[in-house]
Design a protein around this motif. Structure first.
Motif, short mmCIF file in Angstrom:
data_model
loop_
_atom_site.label_atom_id
_atom_site.label_comp_id
_atom_site.label_asym_id
_atom_site.label_seq_id
_atom_site.Cartn_x
_atom_site.Cartn_y
_atom_site.Cartn_z
N ASP A 283 42.83 42.75 46.47
CA ASP A 283 43.12 41.30 46.19
C ASP A 283 44.18 40.86 47.21
O ASP A 283 44.99 41.60 47.19
N GLY B 79 40.60 28.35 28.41
CA GLY B 79 39.47 28.31 27.43
C GLY B 79 38.74 29.33 27.24
O GLY B 79 37.96 29.55 28.24
N ARG C 16 45.02 26.95 44.74
CA ARG C 16 44.06 27.72 44.27
C ARG C 16 42.91 26.51 44.08
O ARG C 16 41.70 27.01 43.78
N ASP D 278 33.05 32.44 40.71
CA ASP D 278 32.98 31.44 41.34
C ASP D 278 32.47 31.70 42.99
O ASP D 278 32.39 30.58 43.69
N MET E 80 35.61 30.59 34.21
CA MET E 80 36.06 32.01 33.83
C MET E 80 35.07 32.61 32.94
O MET E 80 35.17 33.90 33.17
N ASN E 81 34.54 31.95 31.97
CA ASN E 81 33.83 32.47 31.00
C ASN E 81 32.26 32.87 31.66
O ASN E 81 31.79 34.16 31.50
P1 FAD Z 1 39.06 33.65 40.92
O1 FAD Z 1 39.60 33.26 39.61
O2 FAD Z 1 39.06 32.51 42.16
O3 FAD Z 1 39.50 34.68 41.38
C1 FAD Z 1 39.31 35.29 42.74
C2 FAD Z 1 40.19 36.21 43.45
O4 FAD Z 1 39.85 36.85 44.57
C3 FAD Z 1 41.74 35.84 43.31
O5 FAD Z 1 42.51 36.56 42.91
C4 FAD Z 1 42.07 35.80 44.94
O6 FAD Z 1 43.38 35.96 45.02
C5 FAD Z 1 40.95 36.81 45.42
N1 FAD Z 1 40.67 36.49 46.77
C6 FAD Z 1 40.23 35.35 47.26
N2 FAD Z 1 39.60 35.73 48.70
C7 FAD Z 1 39.77 37.14 48.78
C8 FAD Z 1 39.83 37.76 49.85
N3 FAD Z 1 39.15 37.28 51.16
N4 FAD Z 1 40.20 39.02 49.80
C9 FAD Z 1 40.61 39.50 48.89
N5 FAD Z 1 40.79 38.74 47.70
C10 FAD Z 1 40.55 37.59 47.54
N6 FAD Z 1 37.29 28.36 33.41
C11 FAD Z 1 37.14 28.37 32.20
O7 FAD Z 1 36.19 29.32 31.67
N7 FAD Z 1 37.59 28.07 31.22
C12 FAD Z 1 38.76 27.08 31.51
O8 FAD Z 1 39.56 26.50 30.60
C13 FAD Z 1 39.05 26.74 32.62
N8 FAD Z 1 39.91 25.84 32.82
C14 FAD Z 1 40.27 25.59 34.34
C15 FAD Z 1 41.36 24.77 34.56
C16 FAD Z 1 41.57 24.53 36.10
C17 FAD Z 1 42.85 23.73 36.38
C18 FAD Z 1 40.92 25.36 37.12
C19 FAD Z 1 41.29 25.11 38.64
C20 FAD Z 1 40.04 26.05 36.79
C21 FAD Z 1 39.39 26.48 35.50
N9 FAD Z 1 38.58 27.23 35.07
C22 FAD Z 1 38.32 27.35 33.80
C23 FAD Z 1 37.66 27.65 36.19
C24 FAD Z 1 38.13 29.39 36.37
O9 FAD Z 1 39.49 29.32 36.58
C25 FAD Z 1 37.31 29.99 37.20
O10 FAD Z 1 36.05 29.80 37.37
C26 FAD Z 1 37.58 31.34 37.45
O11 FAD Z 1 38.91 31.86 37.60
C27 FAD Z 1 36.63 32.06 38.43
O12 FAD Z 1 36.89 33.48 38.41
P2 FAD Z 1 36.50 34.38 39.53
O13 FAD Z 1 37.00 35.59 39.43
O14 FAD Z 1 35.14 34.24 39.97
O15 FAD Z 1 37.45 33.88 40.71
#
Ligand code: FAD
Length: 687
Positions: A35, A48, A185, A351, A364-365
């Motif tokens: 990461d 959530g 973010r 995402d 996140m879910n």
């Molecule tokens: P991310 O959480 O974005 O994680 C990606 C990771 O990859 C990060 O740690 C980043 O540092 C790393 N990364 C990025 N690029 C690189 C790279 N080039 N090389 C190495 N590492 C890298 N979702 C819910 O389900 N419930 C909620 O209540 C909710 N509330 C939210 C509230 C807010 C205000 C926001 C902004 C989002 C919310 N979400 C919620 C959405 C949720 O945060 C995301 O959908 C979720 O975090 C996606 O998970 P992910 O692991 O796919 O990506």
């Protein structure tokens, strides 16, 4: 230096990357997780957790921790302007539709849950399960795939250059230094990946060759962009900007400890999410922030602006705070990728391949749902237990969910951001329309309504229309043959998650949620609904099936073995006692749920040994046979009735390692048994 070799390289340790790492740890796969940031999230971001996600956590033994620490969001209130223009409560009801799951939607900060995941990954290490550490401040800078060897399962066709960043490079800039500012973010912020890659002075890099690479690197996914043509995200952005504040509120608004959807007459909409530790999250629409020029002026967005907007929406009620935990802002948009994998060697999840607005608590879910779906398939293919074709089902199953998510969010966000219908002009969205959309979407939002389409993993039912709900039709895929399941277990539909019902252990009368007997350990489960086995004929059938299973599916010659990882076990105790035995269990586990009176059955004397396997160090396993009956303290679970099984006929249900039903077939007669064998034969390499 020679490139190092790894089975799976995971890019990104957010929720999607950590869920995948957990599966890899449980299955003992040589994995690296990198990461680009220095640390995990300490406050804010997602909060959530939906019912299905809590069930999944529970299957890894961490559900109870999240359940205990989180705030249970039991009620939702809808507020709308009255005729005088002042907001008033129009409706109050349960936030989660009752009886969908043993959990309800709960709220806890993302970083806390990431800690639970990381602890469990570490606790899963053993001599057969390599320790997986999250490598922070590391990011890929090149990625290539050798297409000539993608079909060779022993090859490492993906080569990646990994760069180790300095602490300064890996630490995001906070705009207001005294607060946890989540803007870095947000989709309003520019991504720094290209800038980091462009800096080539004094860098430390290494080459890694991987069998599989999974891009869990979030909405700006570098992995997705590197895959190029065919991997673009499709969709649109709206010009609605929303602000988010996590505060301990000081307010006279009466529903501050309930989830609220509030529409004001003039100042836009707001959502209230009551959280753990007296925190409350408010989401407000920021009408003042312009998107007219195409790019949002982020300097205009401050916690004060979000608070001022919230105050106007809540008026005449007051809102203030002394403590603020976190804040951010984002632009609403819905985008989804067409392809989730390249040659089944590089995958995208979370995402990285679908983004939408956060208000329905889905991102996140669904992101963890992606890698929960992918993880066991990838792990068992790496172990050469599962046929590699099964990997095709990842894109098939999860792209469907991503599209449903985008369609739902498109509708929900527009209804929420839209003007309320108050002036009799017939314009704007009515409260009842909004409430109805929320109610209708419950099965999808909670995650328990997901239904995967027919494939190698999900047997088609004879009466299957292919309708997956939400107006979506199943895509076509190679299928196992149609099962004659009519009337067998009417509430166990292939492709849906095996719901939990309360049953009682035959050995000691302890009531159990049946899902807890199906931990996420990489094993398939055959649930034998034996029916009323106090009837000699029914008992004979169940025992004949036991002998047949032993001979045809479970013996070491027929069934691959799997080593179980230590770590928390949802069934309690201090983890698996598997370390005490030399034998790894079969990848197929058998559970019997019967409908006879417990007193009429003796576990060891009446039932075939398949239902109480013996190990010379651990003795008999008393944890495989359950009764649908009256417990001493917790009533009668009525499991047969709830699963839709007739005690006179019984049924067999095959459940995948992720808890989804693959096949429902008949207990009576060998046709159903052969169907079971054929289904496993299509998936496992040795059956
Ligand atoms: P991310 O959480 O974005 O994680 C990606 C990771 O990859 C990060 O740690 C980043 O540092 C790393 N990364 C990025 N690029 C690189 C790279 N080039 N090389 C190495 N590492 C890298 N979702 C819910 O389900 N419930 C909620 O209540 C909710 N509330 C939210 C509230 C807010 C205000 C926001 C902004 C989002 C919310 N979400 C919620 C959405 C949720 O945060 C995301 O959908 C979720 O975090 C996606 O998970 P992910 O692991 O796919 O990506």
């Amino acid at each position: 230096m020679e490139p190092s070799k790894v089975d799976v390289l995971i890019v990104g340790a957010g929720p999607a990357g950590l869920m995948l790492s957990l599966w890899m740890a449980k299955l003992g796969i040589k994995t690296r997780v990198v990461d680009k940031r220095t640390g995990k999230i300490v406050s804010g971001q997602a909060d959530g957790f939906q019912c299905r996600t809590l069930e999944i956590f529970d299957s890894f033994g961490i559900g109870q921790k999240v359940w205990q620490e989180s705030n249970h969001m039991l009620e939702v209130s809808f507020w709308n302007p009255g005729e005088d223009g002042k907001i008033r409560r129009h409706h109050r009801g349960p936030n989660t539709q009752p009886n969908l799951s043993r959990f309800t939607e709960s709220v806890l900060q993302q970083g806390r849950v990431e800690s639970f995941l990381i602890d469990t990954i570490r606790a899963s290490a053993s001599p057969k399960h390599p320790l997986i550490e999250i490598e922070r401040s590391v990011m890929p800078t090149t990625l290539s795939i050798d297409e000539s060897c993608v079909n060779d399962e022993d090859a490492y066709p993906v080569e990646v250059t990994l760069r180790h960043l300095t602490e300064e490079e890996a630490t995001p800039t906070q705009r207001l230094s005294n607060l946890q500012d989540g803007l870095y973010r947000s989709n309003l912020a520019e991504d720094d990946t290209e800038k980091l890659i462009a800096n080539t002075s004094g860098v430390r890099e290494e080459k890694v060759q991987a069998k599989y690479v999974v891009g869990c690197d979030g909405a700006h996914s570098w992995v997705r962009k590197t895959l190029g043509e065919g991997f673009e995200m499709k969709g649109e952005s709206t010009d609605a900007i929303w602000g988010v504040l996590d505060i301990i509120p000081i307010t006279d608004f009466p529903d501050i400890r309930s989830r609220c959807m509030i529409h004001s007459a003039e100042f836009g909409a707001m959502m209230v999410i009551p959280r753990e530790n007296k925190l409350v999250r408010v989401y407000t629409q920021l009408k003042e922030v312009s998107t007219g020029t195409g790019r949002v002026d982020r300097s205009q967005i401050t916690p004060e602006l979000i608070l001022q907007t919230a105050r106007k929406i809540l008026s005449p009620y007051t809102l203030d705070y002394h403590y603020i935990d976190w804040w951010t802002a984002y632009q609403i948009g819905q985008r989804v990728g067409d392809r989730f994998s390249k040659h089944n060697r590089i995958f995208l999840a979370g995402d990285a391949v679908h983004t939408h607005s956060p208000k329905a608590g889905q991102g996140m879910n669904v992101s963890m749902g992606d890698t929960y779906n992918l993880g066991w398939k990838l792990g068992l293919v790496c172990k050469k237990l599962l046929r590699p074709e099964v990997l095709d089902t990842y894109e098939l199953e999860r792209r469907q969910i991503a599209r449903q998510l985008i369609a739902f969010d498109h509708k929900f966000s527009r209804l929420f951001s839209g003007r309320p219908a108050t002036d009799g002009s017939g314009e704007g969205s009515s409260m009842s329309e909004f409430q109805e959309a929320f109610r209708e979407a419950q099965l999808f939002i909670t995650g328990v309504g997901i239904r995967y389409q027919p494939s190698l993993l999900v047997c088609k039912e004879n009466d299957d229309t292919g309708d997956l709900g939400g107006g979506l039709q199943a895509e076509t895929a190679p299928q196992s043959s149609a099962a004659s399941t009519a009337g067998l277990a009417t509430n166990c539909r292939p492709g849906t998650r095996f719901a939990s019902q309360k049953v009682m252990a035959q050995s000691d009368a302890r009531p159990w949620e049946l899902q807890l007997q199906m931990p996420s350990d990489g094993r398939f489960r055959i649930v034998v609904f034996g029916g009323d086995i106090s009837q000699a004929k029914q008992l004979a059938t169940v025992n004949e099936l036991g002998a047949w299973l032993q001979a045809n599916l479970l013996s070491p010659a027929k069934s691959p073995r799997i080593s179980l990882a230590p770590g928390p076990d949802p069934r309690g105790g201090s983890g698996s006692s598997q370390w005490m035995t030399d034998q790894d269990p079969s990848i197929v586990d058998v559970l019997l749920v019967h409908a006879a009176s417990r007193e009429q059955i003796e576990l060891l004397q009446d039932l075939h040994p398949v239902y109480h396997p013996f190990d010379k160090k651990l003795g008999w396993d008393y944890g495989k046979v359950f009764v649908d009956g009256q417990t001493h303290h917790e009533g009668h679970g009525r499991a047969y009735e709830r699963y839709g099984v007739d005690p006179a006929r019984g049924a067999i249900v095959a459940v995948r390692p992720d808890g989804y039903i693959g096949l429902v077939t008949a207990l009576q007669g060998e046709d159903g048994w052969k169907q079971l064998q054929a289904w496993f034969g299509g998936l496992l390499r040795s059956v």
